[in-house]
Every structure is written in structure tokens, then in C-alpha cells.
Design a protein around this motif. Sequence first.
Motif, mmCIF file in Angstrom:
data_model
loop_
_atom_site.group_PDB
_atom_site.id
_atom_site.type_symbol
_atom_site.label_atom_id
_atom_site.label_comp_id
_atom_site.label_asym_id
_atom_site.label_seq_id
_atom_site.Cartn_x
_atom_site.Cartn_y
_atom_site.Cartn_z
ATOM 1 N N THR A 35 29.412 -32.320 -36.349
ATOM 2 C CA THR A 35 28.736 -33.325 -35.521
ATOM 3 C C THR A 35 27.344 -33.653 -36.069
ATOM 4 O O THR A 35 26.752 -34.646 -35.696
ATOM 5 C CB THR A 35 28.616 -32.907 -34.028
ATOM 6 N N ILE A 77 13.562 -37.377 -32.971
ATOM 7 C CA ILE A 77 14.848 -37.423 -32.257
ATOM 8 C C ILE A 77 15.451 -36.025 -32.032
ATOM 9 O O ILE A 77 16.162 -35.799 -31.064
ATOM 10 C CB ILE A 77 15.834 -38.329 -33.047
ATOM 11 N N GLN A 80 15.435 -34.205 -28.746
ATOM 12 C CA GLN A 80 16.361 -34.698 -27.720
ATOM 13 C C GLN A 80 17.786 -34.227 -27.994
ATOM 14 O O GLN A 80 18.536 -33.931 -27.067
ATOM 15 C CB GLN A 80 16.325 -36.240 -27.696
ATOM 16 N N ILE A 81 18.142 -34.153 -29.275
ATOM 17 C CA ILE A 81 19.516 -33.772 -29.629
ATOM 18 C C ILE A 81 19.740 -32.279 -29.408
ATOM 19 O O ILE A 81 20.785 -31.870 -28.891
ATOM 20 C CB ILE A 81 19.815 -34.168 -31.092
ATOM 21 N N LYS A 83 18.739 -30.287 -27.305
ATOM 22 C CA LYS A 83 18.950 -29.898 -25.906
ATOM 23 C C LYS A 83 20.382 -30.150 -25.434
ATOM 24 O O LYS A 83 20.760 -29.725 -24.343
ATOM 25 C CB LYS A 83 17.956 -30.643 -25.006
ATOM 26 N N GLY A 84 21.168 -30.825 -26.246
ATOM 27 C CA GLY A 84 22.553 -31.090 -25.869
ATOM 28 C C GLY A 84 23.510 -29.972 -26.238
ATOM 29 O O GLY A 84 24.677 -29.995 -25.852
ATOM 30 N N LEU B 362 30.592 -34.105 -28.941
ATOM 31 C CA LEU B 362 30.357 -35.343 -29.677
ATOM 32 C C LEU B 362 28.906 -35.750 -29.456
ATOM 33 O O LEU B 362 28.344 -35.462 -28.391
ATOM 34 C CB LEU B 362 31.266 -36.464 -29.160
ATOM 35 N N MET B 363 28.319 -36.373 -30.446
ATOM 36 C CA MET B 363 26.953 -36.853 -30.218
ATOM 37 C C MET B 363 26.769 -38.227 -30.835
ATOM 38 O O MET B 363 27.543 -38.634 -31.698
ATOM 39 C CB MET B 363 25.911 -35.852 -30.735
ATOM 40 N N THR B 365 23.842 -41.189 -32.258
ATOM 41 C CA THR B 365 22.505 -41.632 -32.620
ATOM 42 C C THR B 365 22.602 -43.084 -33.016
ATOM 43 O O THR B 365 23.510 -43.448 -33.763
ATOM 44 C CB THR B 365 21.978 -40.839 -33.832
ATOM 45 N N TYR B 367 20.079 -46.308 -34.259
ATOM 46 C CA TYR B 367 18.776 -46.894 -34.570
ATOM 47 C C TYR B 367 18.864 -48.413 -34.504
ATOM 48 O O TYR B 367 19.850 -48.996 -34.957
ATOM 49 C CB TYR B 367 18.344 -46.484 -35.977
ATOM 50 N N HIS B 377 15.284 -45.743 -31.335
ATOM 51 C CA HIS B 377 16.588 -45.073 -31.300
ATOM 52 C C HIS B 377 17.028 -44.793 -29.864
ATOM 53 O O HIS B 377 16.210 -44.775 -28.951
ATOM 54 C CB HIS B 377 16.553 -43.740 -32.081
ATOM 55 N N VAL B 378 18.336 -44.541 -29.730
ATOM 56 C CA VAL B 378 18.869 -43.904 -28.534
ATOM 57 C C VAL B 378 19.813 -42.811 -29.020
ATOM 58 O O VAL B 378 20.508 -43.003 -30.015
ATOM 59 C CB VAL B 378 19.585 -44.909 -27.592
ATOM 60 N N ALA B 379 19.770 -41.665 -28.358
ATOM 61 C CA ALA B 379 20.627 -40.546 -28.759
ATOM 62 C C ALA B 379 21.232 -39.909 -27.508
ATOM 63 O O ALA B 379 20.648 -39.969 -26.422
ATOM 64 C CB ALA B 379 19.820 -39.498 -29.530
ATOM 65 N N VAL B 381 24.217 -36.491 -26.320
ATOM 66 C CA VAL B 381 25.162 -35.436 -26.685
ATOM 67 C C VAL B 381 26.175 -35.322 -25.552
ATOM 68 O O VAL B 381 25.799 -35.341 -24.369
ATOM 69 C CB VAL B 381 24.448 -34.080 -26.907
ATOM 70 N N VAL B 394 25.243 -34.565 -21.678
ATOM 71 C CA VAL B 394 24.466 -33.402 -21.246
ATOM 72 C C VAL B 394 23.171 -33.900 -20.611
ATOM 73 O O VAL B 394 22.402 -34.628 -21.250
ATOM 74 C CB VAL B 394 24.142 -32.490 -22.441
ATOM 75 N N ALA B 397 19.371 -33.943 -22.139
ATOM 76 C CA ALA B 397 19.416 -34.122 -23.597
ATOM 77 C C ALA B 397 19.455 -35.613 -23.917
ATOM 78 O O ALA B 397 19.722 -36.435 -23.048
ATOM 79 C CB ALA B 397 20.647 -33.442 -24.180
ATOM 80 N N GLY B 398 19.176 -35.914 -25.169
ATOM 81 C CA GLY B 398 19.202 -37.311 -25.590
ATOM 82 C C GLY B 398 17.995 -38.071 -25.097
ATOM 83 O O GLY B 398 17.073 -37.493 -24.507
ATOM 84 N N GLY B 399 17.997 -39.370 -25.337
ATOM 85 C CA GLY B 399 16.878 -40.192 -24.902
ATOM 86 C C GLY B 399 16.584 -41.269 -25.923
ATOM 87 O O GLY B 399 17.361 -41.503 -26.853
ATOM 88 N N VAL B 400 15.440 -41.919 -25.734
ATOM 89 C CA VAL B 400 15.058 -43.017 -26.619
ATOM 90 C C VAL B 400 13.706 -42.721 -27.258
ATOM 91 O O VAL B 400 13.000 -41.781 -26.870
ATOM 92 C CB VAL B 400 14.988 -44.363 -25.860
ATOM 93 N N SER B 401 13.337 -43.541 -28.242
ATOM 94 C CA SER B 401 12.030 -43.411 -28.888
ATOM 95 C C SER B 401 10.916 -43.618 -27.869
ATOM 96 O O SER B 401 11.071 -44.376 -26.907
ATOM 97 C CB SER B 401 11.863 -44.489 -29.966
ATOM 98 N N GLU B 408 10.788 -44.035 -38.009
ATOM 99 C CA GLU B 408 12.212 -44.166 -37.700
ATOM 100 C C GLU B 408 12.872 -45.309 -38.487
ATOM 101 O O GLU B 408 14.088 -45.336 -38.615
ATOM 102 C CB GLU B 408 12.422 -44.308 -36.198
#
Lengths: 101, 425
Positions: A35, A77, A80-81, A83-84, B362-363, B365, B367, B377-379, B381, B394, B397-401, B408
Motif C-alpha cells: 500500500t 502528508i 495523516q497517513i 494514523k491510518g 487500502l489508502m 493520496t 495531489y 492534497h487529500v489523503a 486510509v 479510519v 487519519a488522512g486529511g488535506v494540505s 507538494e
Amino acid sequence: MQLRIAIAALGLAGLVGTAQAQDADPHLARNLAATCANCHGTNGNAQKGMASLAGESAEKIMKKLADFRSGDAPATIMHQIVKGYTEEQLALISEWFAAQK
Amino acid sequence: MINRRDFIKAIGIAAGGTTLTGLSGLANAAGSTAKGHIVVVGGGFGGATVAKYLRMWSQGSVDVTLIERNTRFVSCPISNLVIGGLQQMDDITVSYDNLRENWGVKVITDEVTALDPDKRMVTTARHGTLGYDRVVLSPGIDFIPGAVAGLDGNEELVPHAWKAGPQTALLRKQLEDMPDGGVFALTIPRAPYRCPPGPYERACLVANYLRDTKPKSKVLVLDANDEIQSKKGLFTKAFESYGALLEYVPGSKLEGVDAASRKARLEFDEIKADVLNVIPPMRAGNIAAQAGLPLINERWVDVEWLSMEAKGVPGVHVIGDAIFPAPTMPKSGHMANQHGKLVAAAILNLLEGKAPNAAPVLMNTCYSFVDDKNVIHVASVHQYNAEKQQPLPVEGAGGVSAAANELEGKFAMGWARNIWADMLA
């Protein structure tokens, strides 16, 4: 007899998901590490512009991930990743990359 | 205790006799020692990844045929930079040669015209029929015929450029030919559609080009949705930075076009454009409906998440933009690549008579460029939830810039190089 075998086999094959489904997949570390490959390269061998992870020590990777999680390492980034994933998953990923060439 | 032979036999019986065993038998009779033959339909972000990872993870013991209608891969991600004049077509085009040479994938340039899940056969336009043990469909999207009155058959006059390739070059050409003071109108369909942030990135990059070259022009973003669908706060700021050059109009449902005069008819308005870029309503690639796969809302394939098989259609796996997504899961190239790895692992387990991985992750990303340098970005998981039988994002977790930034911009190009290599090198 045939029918019984068929039912047992179906159960094993996971079509109804029984005994085996509860055990960890033998390829779990490989699958989890994959992943990361979109950015960090197939098997952790990155193209230009991203960090390669193949062959890095598992301790070093885990430390970096922990620093991303805590905010101690600057990130755009990865904070943020990270933490998943669970700690167990991150440990599997780190060990798997450490074993790659 | 059953041995492997009883097991395979039993699976054959249980599956009604159409079968893994039967087809492996055929393959073996033909002299191959392969554990199975997998046919992959579609060589985009999903399909190319499956093909490579099946060969890599099986150490070449599974035969893989990839059927793709184009001779070379052209990337949708980064294609907005071509439209905005910042990259060339060659920069987003990759050969399939490495899949052949490095990984032993049999790549066929052809089109699948039919799929028979019972006989486990695909029919192609020029290469006859191929048998398979399992097939992976990664067909992307097709546009819904008749969804926009006057549009069908007019994609040269009213390009979509939502499948990268000649359409990308065409839209770039129309933008270059547009006079200063012209209107570039971009219409966005109701979600879900391929690449949620893509239209907004395109609007920014067209405006970025016009600001430098034709500043009296206008970008009109006609969104059928009530708000920006991805990275809303960041795109709102980016749109503001273009001032009068860019106007965003939410709730603009496109009903029809007059292709010759480049007019867009909305529910309550009519717009005359100089370049009319319509992203039409879309659904799973046509092969999904042709093969009789279960569709949700008549559009997207309903899949079992651990194997990614179409529900009720054993042996037919579907990935990428064509599937009905799990909650908050975007239709993106990055996600299709992740589906590809999940399904490659699942198929290799199934070929050995084992259950698929019960805990996949699965994750995503993504840009987006908001101008020639700055990126957001947005990410996310997504961990499989056994109770809900699907991956769920989750929380926390994840988020944006935090804000658009140049660093970036470098990572975005690094991402592209790495994912293209992960699929195709």
C-alpha cells in the motif's frame, strides 16, 4: 461424503469465511507494504523524488513513523497517513521493507 | 482431513463443475506448468497493477494476459497539466513494453467484446476467445448514452478529456485557439464520478494559462453538485485567487448542448462558450453491463470486498473506477492501484485454495495543482471492517494540505513517477 468434503472445502476457501479467515494471512506484511508502493516504489525502491525504504532498518523506519505520528518530524502528508495504520501493521511494514534489497 | 486433490475436486463440484480444475487441466495439457491463467481486461491504473503484481508475487508461476485497447498508457492524473500547457503528451504516456519484458505479462492490444462467466471465456475483437481461471475487469468508466441531449457523437466539438489520450490533446488545442476574451465552460456531473478533485484542478490550470496569455477570458465552472466535491476549502481559496477570471456556479445541471454553436443548456439558463468541455455523466465501463454483472444504481458494479469479485459472479473480479465505492472511497487512479494489489493477493490465495486476506488495507493520496507550482492534497486510509464487510475510512487519519504549497508540487510529480513505475516498470 462428497458433499461433506465440498462444504468443508468451501469453508476453507473462504467463500463463507471460517477458520482460516481468522488467522493472519501469511502474506500480510507484503500486502500492507504494497500500500506504500504507489509513492515509495515497488518493494520500497523509489523513483526520483520520494524516499526509498528498501533495506532501511526496521527500527529507523519505525522511529520515523512514530515521529510523523507525534509531529516531531516535519511532514506534508505522512502525519495523516501514519494514523491510518495500527502499530502492529506499521511494525510488519517496517520489517518487510528492511528485508528488501 | 482432505488432501489437495480432494479439495480441488470438491471445489469443482461445489462450483457446479465449471472450474479452476477443468481449465488448469487444459493449461497443463497445453504444456504449461502455470498454476493458472488470469486474464486482465483494461491496462489502466488498476489493470496494469494487477498484471505486474500477479507475476511478481507468484514469481512467474501464474500466466497473465492483459487485454488493452490502446497501444500505450496515457495517464489521466497529470493530464490537466497538459491541458494547461505545463506538460506535453509524451510526459504522461508510458509504454507497456516493461510489463512484457520485465514481468512476462502477455499484453494484447485488443478490445473485449463479450465475457461468459459460466464458461470462463472472454471474446476479443481480433484475437478470438481466451479461457481463464479468473478474470479481472478494470474497465474504468464509460459515458451514459443520451444523458446530455445533443452530446453523443459530438465529442470532437465538445470534448470531455476525461479519458486521457487524443481528447486531452484536442482540448489543449481548443484552448490554445481560443481568442482572448473567450469563455471556457467546464461542466461537472453529479457525484460519484471519476476523480472528484479533477474538474476543479482543471478549472485552476486553465485559468492559470489564461491569466498569463489571454487575461480578458473567463473560466466558467458549471457544477451539477451543490458544492465543490473535494478539498473544498482549498479549491475555494484557489478559485478566489483567480478573481474575475474564474466563476464557479454550483447547482448547474446540464440538460443539453448545441455542439456546433457550443451552447450549453442548463435547467434555468443557456451559456454560449468558445470552448465547451463537458464531463458527461458516467458509469462502469460498458463490459460490466454487457457481462450481466450486478450494478448499483444501474451504474457501478457491486463487489465482495475481500476478493473483489462481482457479487454472485464467482471468478469475475472488478476493480477501479467501475465499482460501487466503499464509504468515502474516491474513484482515483491511486485507489485503482490499491484495488489491484488487493485483488492480486486475493487471487493468488484463491488459486492455492486459501481464503483471501481477511484484513486488507487500502489508502489514497491525491495531489491537485492549483497553479503552475502550488499543489494541495487529500489523503485517506481505509481498513476492512469485518462486521460491515467493506473497508471504512479510519477516523482521525488522512486529511488535506494546510494550504497550497510548492513542496507538494514536487511531491506530486514524484508521486506520478512512482505510481507509473509501480504499475508499468
